[in-house]
Scaffold this motif. Structure first.
Motif, PDB file in Angstrom:
ATOM      1  N   ALA A   1     147.249  32.761  61.669  1.00 54.12           N
ATOM      2  CA  ALA A   1     145.920  32.641  61.074  1.00 54.12           C
ATOM      3  C   ALA A   1     145.359  34.010  60.721  1.00 54.12           C
ATOM      4  O   ALA A   1     144.735  34.196  59.669  1.00 54.12           O
ATOM      5  N   LYS A   2     145.584  34.977  61.597  1.00 57.70           N
ATOM      6  CA  LYS A   2     145.138  36.347  61.331  1.00 57.70           C
ATOM      7  C   LYS A   2     145.861  36.911  60.116  1.00 57.70           C
ATOM      8  O   LYS A   2     145.252  37.594  59.267  1.00 57.70           O
ATOM      9  N   ALA A   3     147.153  36.626  59.995  1.00 60.76           N
ATOM     10  CA  ALA A   3     147.923  37.098  58.834  1.00 60.76           C
ATOM     11  C   ALA A   3     147.374  36.503  57.543  1.00 60.76           C
ATOM     12  O   ALA A   3     147.285  37.188  56.519  1.00 60.76           O
ATOM     13  N   LEU A   4     147.013  35.220  57.583  1.00 60.48           N
ATOM     14  CA  LEU A   4     146.428  34.584  56.401  1.00 60.48           C
ATOM     15  C   LEU A   4     145.102  35.239  56.038  1.00 60.48           C
ATOM     16  O   LEU A   4     144.831  35.522  54.854  1.00 60.48           O
ATOM     17  N   LEU A   5     144.264  35.503  57.049  1.00 55.94           N
ATOM     18  CA  LEU A   5     142.989  36.164  56.789  1.00 55.94           C
ATOM     19  C   LEU A   5     143.203  37.557  56.200  1.00 55.94           C
ATOM     20  O   LEU A   5     142.496  37.968  55.272  1.00 55.94           O
ATOM     21  N   ASP A   6     144.174  38.290  56.718  1.00 59.61           N
ATOM     22  CA  ASP A   6     144.494  39.613  56.164  1.00 59.61           C
ATOM     23  C   ASP A   6     144.949  39.497  54.713  1.00 59.61           C
ATOM     24  O   ASP A   6     144.570  40.307  53.858  1.00 59.61           O
ATOM     25  N   TYR A   7     145.759  38.479  54.441  1.00 60.06           N
ATOM     26  CA  TYR A   7     146.265  38.280  53.086  1.00 60.06           C
ATOM     27  C   TYR A   7     145.130  37.995  52.115  1.00 60.06           C
ATOM     28  O   TYR A   7     145.029  38.600  51.049  1.00 60.06           O
ATOM     29  N   PHE A   8     144.257  37.065  52.475  1.00 62.66           N
ATOM     30  CA  PHE A   8     143.164  36.714  51.576  1.00 62.66           C
ATOM     31  C   PHE A   8     142.193  37.876  51.392  1.00 62.66           C
ATOM     32  O   PHE A   8     141.659  38.079  50.300  1.00 62.66           O
ATOM     33  N   ALA A   9     141.992  38.655  52.451  1.00 62.98           N
ATOM     34  CA  ALA A   9     141.146  39.845  52.324  1.00 62.98           C
ATOM     35  C   ALA A   9     141.762  40.828  51.335  1.00 62.98           C
ATOM     36  O   ALA A   9     141.048  41.454  50.536  1.00 62.98           O
ATOM     37  N   GLY A  10     143.094  40.953  51.384  1.00 66.47           N
ATOM     38  CA  GLY A  10     143.791  41.832  50.436  1.00 66.47           C
ATOM     39  C   GLY A  10     143.676  41.351  49.010  1.00 66.47           C
ATOM     40  O   GLY A  10     143.775  42.155  48.063  1.00 66.47           O
ATOM     41  N   GLU A  11     143.449  40.051  48.839  1.00 63.09           N
ATOM     42  CA  GLU A  11     143.237  39.484  47.515  1.00 63.09           C
ATOM     43  C   GLU A  11     141.760  39.558  47.097  1.00 63.09           C
ATOM     44  O   GLU A  11     141.374  38.992  46.084  1.00 63.09           O
ATOM     45  N   ARG A  12     140.969  40.248  47.913  1.00 64.07           N
ATOM     46  CA  ARG A  12     139.530  40.431  47.666  1.00 64.07           C
ATOM     47  C   ARG A  12     138.764  39.108  47.664  1.00 64.07           C
ATOM     48  O   ARG A  12     137.814  38.916  46.903  1.00 64.07           O
ATOM     49  N   LEU A  13     139.197  38.223  48.547  1.00 62.31           N
ATOM     50  CA  LEU A  13     138.509  36.953  48.738  1.00 62.31           C
ATOM     51  C   LEU A  13     137.683  37.025  50.019  1.00 62.31           C
ATOM     52  O   LEU A  13     138.138  37.579  51.022  1.00 62.31           O
ATOM     53  N   SER A  14     136.488  36.488  49.993  1.00 62.19           N
ATOM     54  CA  SER A  14     135.659  36.467  51.194  1.00 62.19           C
ATOM     55  C   SER A  14     136.147  35.354  52.115  1.00 62.19           C
ATOM     56  O   SER A  14     136.510  34.258  51.664  1.00 62.19           O
ATOM     57  N   THR A  15     136.154  35.625  53.416  1.00 61.99           N
ATOM     58  CA  THR A  15     136.741  34.678  54.365  1.00 61.99           C
ATOM     59  C   THR A  15     135.854  34.467  55.580  1.00 61.99           C
ATOM     60  O   THR A  15     135.150  35.371  56.034  1.00 61.99           O
ATOM     61  N   LEU A  16     135.913  33.240  56.104  1.00 67.20           N
ATOM     62  CA  LEU A  16     135.380  32.908  57.416  1.00 67.20           C
ATOM     63  C   LEU A  16     136.464  32.136  58.160  1.00 67.20           C
ATOM     64  O   LEU A  16     137.372  31.570  57.530  1.00 67.20           O
ATOM     65  N   ALA A  17     136.375  32.108  59.468  1.00 64.66           N
ATOM     66  CA  ALA A  17     137.394  31.441  60.275  1.00 64.66           C
ATOM     67  C   ALA A  17     136.742  30.552  61.316  1.00 64.66           C
ATOM     68  O   ALA A  17     135.595  30.759  61.712  1.00 64.66           O
ATOM     69  N   MET A  18     137.504  29.546  61.738  1.00 71.15           N
ATOM     70  CA  MET A  18     137.045  28.644  62.797  1.00 71.15           C
ATOM     71  C   MET A  18     138.154  28.422  63.817  1.00 71.15           C
ATOM     72  O   MET A  18     139.339  28.383  63.461  1.00 71.15           O
ATOM     73  N   LYS A  19     137.756  28.305  65.042  1.00 73.72           N
ATOM     74  CA  LYS A  19     138.587  27.801  66.134  1.00 73.72           C
ATOM     75  C   LYS A  19     137.755  26.678  66.751  1.00 73.72           C
ATOM     76  O   LYS A  19     137.012  26.887  67.722  1.00 73.72           O
ATOM     77  N   PRO A  20     137.795  25.482  66.154  1.00 68.96           N
ATOM     78  CA  PRO A  20     136.828  24.432  66.499  1.00 68.96           C
ATOM     79  C   PRO A  20     136.767  24.086  67.978  1.00 68.96           C
ATOM     80  O   PRO A  20     135.689  23.860  68.522  1.00 68.96           O
ATOM     81  N   VAL A  21     137.939  24.048  68.617  1.00 66.11           N
ATOM     82  CA  VAL A  21     138.011  23.678  70.028  1.00 66.11           C
ATOM     83  C   VAL A  21     138.912  24.678  70.732  1.00 66.11           C
ATOM     84  O   VAL A  21     140.036  24.929  70.288  1.00 66.11           O
ATOM     85  N   ALA A  22     138.409  25.249  71.813  1.00 62.48           N
ATOM     86  CA  ALA A  22     139.207  26.241  72.541  1.00 62.48           C
ATOM     87  C   ALA A  22     139.015  26.060  74.035  1.00 62.48           C
ATOM     88  O   ALA A  22     137.889  25.896  74.517  1.00 62.48           O
ATOM     89  N   SER A  23     140.100  26.096  74.768  1.00 64.13           N
ATOM     90  CA  SER A  23     140.033  26.119  76.230  1.00 64.13           C
ATOM     91  C   SER A  23     140.667  27.417  76.710  1.00 64.13           C
ATOM     92  O   SER A  23     141.464  28.029  76.005  1.00 64.13           O
ATOM     93  N   GLY A  24     140.304  27.832  77.905  1.00 65.39           N
ATOM     94  CA  GLY A  24     140.733  29.133  78.389  1.00 65.39           C
ATOM     95  C   GLY A  24     139.774  30.203  77.898  1.00 65.39           C
ATOM     96  O   GLY A  24     140.169  31.139  77.213  1.00 65.39           O
ATOM     97  N   CYS A  25     138.502  30.048  78.239  1.00 65.87           N
ATOM     98  CA  CYS A  25     137.461  30.945  77.730  1.00 65.87           C
ATOM     99  C   CYS A  25     136.904  31.803  78.861  1.00 65.87           C
ATOM    100  O   CYS A  25     137.126  31.542  80.034  1.00 65.87           O
ATOM    101  N   PHE A  26     136.153  32.843  78.492  1.00 65.18           N
ATOM    102  CA  PHE A  26     135.517  33.706  79.479  1.00 65.18           C
ATOM    103  C   PHE A  26     134.064  33.915  79.087  1.00 65.18           C
ATOM    104  O   PHE A  26     133.674  33.739  77.936  1.00 65.18           O
ATOM    105  N   ASN A  27     133.269  34.263  80.070  1.00 69.12           N
ATOM    106  CA  ASN A  27     131.838  34.410  79.857  1.00 69.12           C
ATOM    107  C   ASN A  27     131.527  35.797  79.298  1.00 69.12           C
ATOM    108  O   ASN A  27     131.921  36.810  79.876  1.00 69.12           O
TER     109      ASN A  27
END
Length: 225
Positions: free
Chosen positions: A19-45
């Motif tokens: 996912a990070k590689a895809l974001l890097d790729y789209f940024a290199g194409e000068r596209l604006s990006t946002l990302a989601m991790k809708p559900v995550a377990s194994g979190c910290f405060n």
């Protein structure tokens, strides 16, 4: 706006790296990006809220900004299956909340949204809800991440079939070396994946211990045009 949902053959397949590689790729194409991790377990405060390290890595790679709650609507402390973690915390994961967060992200008008799933494709979110139901609501194209390890051939073929059976479009697949020790007969396995999977290979990511601070765009094929 285009959206891509990143799923894996199983857990620890390299979804966040891909996912990070895809974001890097789209940024290199000068596209604006946002990302989601809708559900995550194994979190910290962190400053009074539960946050997930994978979600933070995606936030570092996206070119736009939004509140953390939109990136990661559901975050659970225990590193266990999300639906079990939710039950332990007396929380119900709902499609309404997930789709609402996605719509709020979309309202910020990025060119591309990259959504990273958890576990594999058929991840249960509750007794009645699974991840594919949410993905359908986003109309995202699916990127299948194949962790290069023994068993990945069977898992990749079955997962791709399941995605298509659910009526979703598979944009392609990304292979990830998840361990420092190279998979035996790595090239032969990649060749088999290329023959057996019906979607195109979007990239092959080598084992990169410092991936979080690296530009991974060079490992992604040109597919967004």
């Amino acid at each position: 706006m285009k959206s891509f949902f990143v799923t894996g053959t199983d857990t620890d397949a390299g979804k966040t790296v891909a996912a990070k590689a895809l974001l890097d790729y789209f940024a290199g194409e000068r596209l604006s990006t946002l990302a989601m991790k809708p559900v995550a377990s194994g979190c910290f405060n962190q400053q009074g809220r539960w946050v997930n390290d994978d979600a933070l890595a995606l936030r570092e790679a996206m070119t736009m900004d939004c509140d953390y709650s939109l990136t990661n609507p559901y975050s659970f402390e225990q590193a266990i299956a999300p639906h079990i973690a939710a039950t332990e915390e007396n929380i119900e994961i709902t499609e309404q909340v997930l789709v609402g967060a996605f719509n709020d992200v979309r309202a910020l008008k990025p060119d591309v949204v990259v959504i990273e799933g958890a576990g594999g494709w058929e991840l249960p979110l509750s007794d009645t809800l699974s991840m594919p139901a949410f993905v359908k609501q986003t109309n995202a194209e699916v990127v299948l991440v194949v962790g290069l390890k023994l068993g990945c051939l069977n898992h990749a073929v079955i997962t791709e079939r399941a995605i298509r059976a659910d009526g979703m479009r598979v944009a392609g697949w990304v292979a990830v070396d998840t361990q420092s020790r190279e998979m035996p007969y790595r090239e032969q396995n990649i060749a088999t994946l290329t023959r057996r999977l019906t979607s195109p290979c979007l990239g092959i990511l080598p084992y990169t211990p410092d991936w979080r601070g690296r530009d991974l765009s060079t490992y992604i094929n040109d597919f967004c045009r």
